[in-house]
Design an enzyme around this catalytic site. Structure first.
Site, PDB file in Angstrom:
ATOM      1  CG  ASP A  12      -1.851  -1.103   1.355  1.00 30.53           C
ATOM      2  OD1 ASP A  12      -1.931  -1.900   0.418  1.00 30.53           O
ATOM      3  OD2 ASP A  12      -2.539  -1.183   2.390  1.00 30.53           O
ATOM      4  CG  HIS A  39       2.303  -0.061   4.254  1.00 32.83           C
ATOM      5  ND1 HIS A  39       2.174  -1.102   5.137  1.00 32.83           N
ATOM      6  CD2 HIS A  39       1.109   0.578   4.201  1.00 32.83           C
ATOM      7  CE1 HIS A  39       0.928  -1.094   5.613  1.00 32.83           C
ATOM      8  NE2 HIS A  39       0.263  -0.093   5.069  1.00 32.83           N
TER       9      HIS A  39
END
Ligand code: ZN
Length: 235
Positions: A49, A192
């Protein structure tokens, strides 16, 4: 302890239901959402992400070394800042999902705000990469009223995770241990390659964790798939 008046107990129960509805990994209260793939196959999906970021290319090198595909939930604002990196992700064979335009906390926001933010991200990703995402991951895993309609209008299905690495706040060893302990057939793992909308974020922990985690999972016999492949009912 005195029993709570009935009204308070009801309010508490409603409050905990709402908390689960908003953040629970298996909640689909605010729109279609999944959090794992087929438990019958030894396949897992890596998801990243908050990208693209200035360090995403380093992550692509690690994944390429092992020939491992992943799904990148990108923020529209980051795609606009680093369109070439977003395209590099696509060119490397990975899948791109929508992670909102501005990475807001959607709770208490209006349905109109939610739809506009998701739509802007969809358009940014589409215009810079040519990809129209079909998967959406809510920032902070927080869903809210209005998301179902926004997802329907944009043809997006929500994706939560089976396990999250906390790679923004824990050392790499802890991230690897946590994910390796929670992985199972069909697991969706959340990491991430950016840090919200920060410019030049330090994702050293993520890179280190992926370098160590991928060989561990390959050794255990898992294959890596994109979300589309992992959740395809016919494979
Ligand atoms: Zn995020």
């Amino acid at each position: 302890m005195d029993p709570l008046p009935i009204g308070s107990a009801g309010a508490l129960a409603a409050g905990s239901f709402l908390a689960w509805a908003v953040r629970g990994r298996s909640s689909a209260v605010f729109g279609p959402s999944l959090w794992r793939g087929n438990p019958a196959r030894p396949a897992v999906a890596l998801t990243f992400d908050d990208g693209p970021s200035e360090s995403t290319s380093q992550l692509l090198e690690i994944l390429d070394r092992h020939k491992v595909p992943a799904t990148f939930f990108q923020c529209g604002a980051n795609v606009e800042r680093l369109p070439a990196v977003a395209r590099e992700v696509v060119a490397a064979g990975h899948s791109i999902g929508n992670h909102s335009q501005t990475h807001p906390l959607f709770c208490f926001r209006s349905p109109r705000f939610i739809e506009q933010d998701l739509r802007r991200a969809q358009q940014a990703i589409q215009s810079h990469t040519g990809v129209t995402p079909v998967w959406f991951r809510a920032p902070f895993g927080v869903r809210w009223f209005g998301m179902r309609r926004a997802q329907r209008r944009l043809s997006l299905t929500g994706v939560m995770w089976t396990a999250i690495g906390y790679d923004w706040k824990r050392p790499a060893g802890a991230v690897v241990d946590r994910l390796a302990a929670r992985v199972s057939n069909g697991a969706i793992l959340c990491l991430h390659d950016g840090r919200e909308l920060r410019v030049r974020p330090d994702i050293g922990v993520t890179l280190d964790a992926v370098r160590r985690l991928v060989p561990v999972l390959l050794d255990r016999g898992y294959v890596f798939e994109t979300i589309s492949h992992l959740t395809c009912p016919t494979t």
